[in-house]
Scaffold this motif. Sequence first.
Motif, PDB file in Angstrom:
ATOM      1  N   TRP A  49       3.262   4.288  -3.331  1.00  0.00           N
ATOM      2  CA  TRP A  49       3.448   3.810  -1.960  1.00  0.00           C
ATOM      3  C   TRP A  49       2.100   3.400  -1.399  1.00  0.00           C
ATOM      4  O   TRP A  49       1.078   4.067  -1.660  1.00  0.00           O
ATOM      5  N   ASN A  50       2.099   2.334  -0.620  1.00  0.00           N
ATOM      6  CA  ASN A  50       0.831   1.952   0.000  1.00  0.00           C
ATOM      7  C   ASN A  50       0.485   2.896   1.146  1.00  0.00           C
ATOM      8  O   ASN A  50       1.266   3.797   1.493  1.00  0.00           O
ATOM      9  N   VAL A  51      -0.681   2.704   1.740  1.00  0.00           N
ATOM     10  CA  VAL A  51      -1.171   3.598   2.789  1.00  0.00           C
ATOM     11  C   VAL A  51      -0.208   3.659   3.965  1.00  0.00           C
ATOM     12  O   VAL A  51       0.118   4.738   4.472  1.00  0.00           O
ATOM     13  N   ALA A  52       0.263   2.503   4.412  1.00  0.00           N
ATOM     14  CA  ALA A  52       1.161   2.465   5.565  1.00  0.00           C
ATOM     15  C   ALA A  52       2.431   3.264   5.312  1.00  0.00           C
ATOM     16  O   ALA A  52       2.880   4.036   6.168  1.00  0.00           O
ATOM     17  N   LYS A  53       3.011   3.107   4.122  1.00  0.00           N
ATOM     18  CA  LYS A  53       4.258   3.818   3.808  1.00  0.00           C
ATOM     19  C   LYS A  53       3.999   5.307   3.661  1.00  0.00           C
ATOM     20  O   LYS A  53       4.848   6.131   4.052  1.00  0.00           O
ATOM     21  N   ARG A  61      -3.110  -1.099   0.873  1.00  0.00           N
ATOM     22  CA  ARG A  61      -3.661  -0.611  -0.392  1.00  0.00           C
ATOM     23  C   ARG A  61      -2.932   0.635  -0.873  1.00  0.00           C
ATOM     24  O   ARG A  61      -2.245   1.313  -0.109  1.00  0.00           O
ATOM     25  N   PHE A  62      -3.135   0.950  -2.157  1.00  0.00           N
ATOM     26  CA  PHE A  62      -2.518   2.126  -2.760  1.00  0.00           C
ATOM     27  C   PHE A  62      -3.576   3.226  -2.909  1.00  0.00           C
ATOM     28  O   PHE A  62      -4.779   2.942  -2.927  1.00  0.00           O
ATOM     29  N   PRO A  63      -3.141   4.481  -2.996  1.00  0.00           N
ATOM     30  CA  PRO A  63      -4.088   5.600  -3.032  1.00  0.00           C
ATOM     31  C   PRO A  63      -5.217   5.457  -4.044  1.00  0.00           C
ATOM     32  O   PRO A  63      -6.368   5.790  -3.750  1.00  0.00           O
ATOM     33  N   HIS A  64      -4.922   4.937  -5.236  1.00  0.00           N
ATOM     34  CA  HIS A  64      -5.965   4.832  -6.267  1.00  0.00           C
ATOM     35  C   HIS A  64      -7.033   3.804  -5.906  1.00  0.00           C
ATOM     36  O   HIS A  64      -8.100   3.771  -6.533  1.00  0.00           O
ATOM     37  N   GLN A  65      -6.756   2.968  -4.909  1.00  0.00           N
ATOM     38  CA  GLN A  65      -7.723   1.963  -4.470  1.00  0.00           C
ATOM     39  C   GLN A  65      -8.633   2.467  -3.355  1.00  0.00           C
ATOM     40  O   GLN A  65      -9.468   1.719  -2.853  1.00  0.00           O
ATOM     41  N   LEU A  66      -8.465   3.734  -2.972  1.00  0.00           N
ATOM     42  CA  LEU A  66      -9.235   4.322  -1.885  1.00  0.00           C
ATOM     43  C   LEU A  66     -10.268   5.306  -2.417  1.00  0.00           C
ATOM     44  O   LEU A  66     -10.093   5.876  -3.498  1.00  0.00           O
ATOM     45  N   GLN A  97     -11.439   8.413   2.083  1.00  0.00           N
ATOM     46  CA  GLN A  97     -10.363   7.621   2.669  1.00  0.00           C
ATOM     47  C   GLN A  97      -9.000   8.240   2.383  1.00  0.00           C
ATOM     48  O   GLN A  97      -8.124   8.290   3.259  1.00  0.00           O
ATOM     49  N   GLN A  98      -8.808   8.724   1.151  1.00  0.00           N
ATOM     50  CA  GLN A  98      -7.542   9.372   0.810  1.00  0.00           C
ATOM     51  C   GLN A  98      -7.290  10.587   1.698  1.00  0.00           C
ATOM     52  O   GLN A  98      -6.180  10.810   2.168  1.00  0.00           O
ATOM     53  N   GLN A  99      -8.345  11.373   1.927  1.00  0.00           N
ATOM     54  CA  GLN A  99      -8.177  12.573   2.748  1.00  0.00           C
ATOM     55  C   GLN A  99      -7.828  12.192   4.182  1.00  0.00           C
ATOM     56  O   GLN A  99      -7.009  12.845   4.836  1.00  0.00           O
ATOM     57  N   ARG A 100      -8.435  11.124   4.697  1.00  0.00           N
ATOM     58  CA  ARG A 100      -8.122  10.661   6.051  1.00  0.00           C
ATOM     59  C   ARG A 100      -6.669  10.191   6.146  1.00  0.00           C
ATOM     60  O   ARG A 100      -5.994  10.439   7.145  1.00  0.00           O
TER      61      ARG A 100
END
Length: 311
Positions: free
Chosen positions: A90-94, A130-135, A139-142
């Motif tokens: 899932w992307n960030v928004a989802k 973007r998807f989690p692996h792209q962060l 950024q992932q923690q945020r």
Amino acid sequence: MIEFNQVSKVFAGKEAVRNLTLHIEKGSFTVLIGTSGSGKSTTLKMINRLVEHDSGEIRFAGEAIERMDARALRRRIGYAIQSIGLFPHWNVAKNIATVPALLGWPKAKINQRVEELLALLNLDTQLASRFPHQLSGGQQQRVGVARALAADPELLLMDEPFGALDPVNRQALQQEMLRIQKLSGRTVVLVTHDIDEALTLADQLVLMDGGEIVQQGRPVELLTQPANAFARDFFGRSELGVRLLALGRAGSAARRGEWLEGEPIAATLTLREALSQFIARRTDKLPVIDQQQQPLGVLHFSDLLRQRETN
């Protein structure tokens, strides 16, 4: 907001939490701290019934949690953990919209909430697709914190949320959490084993050992009035002075109406961080600016000695 009354929990015949009584006020930032196996994470997880307590009573917003539907309870509580647990496909928004979507929010409302949270957590809106692996890890923690806040929960639980981050990202996210908590007035309960993190974030500190509360109160009280030898040793007798400095801010200690030339420090800097600046610059005075980058005053090295009284 949360009341524990004589609560106990047993795992494999061993008490993880023993006769715990704890009241957490609405709008407080409460930090549970202790050694490994002290019962702090179990205590946190009992609040949203990820772990069911065996005896005693836990009340959330005045209601006993065992009489509440577990799913309905959890939808009123945000939950952020160290491993983040973002859905990889899932992307960030989802990911952020997970709980609002489960609650049936209209799409327009969800999109607006995602934009608000990206801005609140200083994330670029372009990251939404973007998807989690792209962060990055920070950024992932945020994004994980944004997801926990998405449905505007009454309570936010955080279990070692910044433990896997590097020191720079960790400190930045700690400051973001303080800012968000002050802006929203939301009740936050956080578990950590990091003493400096606990002192930075807590307005109520709860020290646990062996499934029991050793001492609770304002951070300065636990540092200056330890209840026993365990509390005194836990916070470090030799580091007491430096840790007390972590409770004060440069802006509060600066002398107003004074100014001097030179590179200023931020008012939000702790006095412990200011001490490092004094040493690095080999000076006894530092100019201080406010959040609008305007002159606020001058911090004198001797002012560090006043911090105990101001906390």
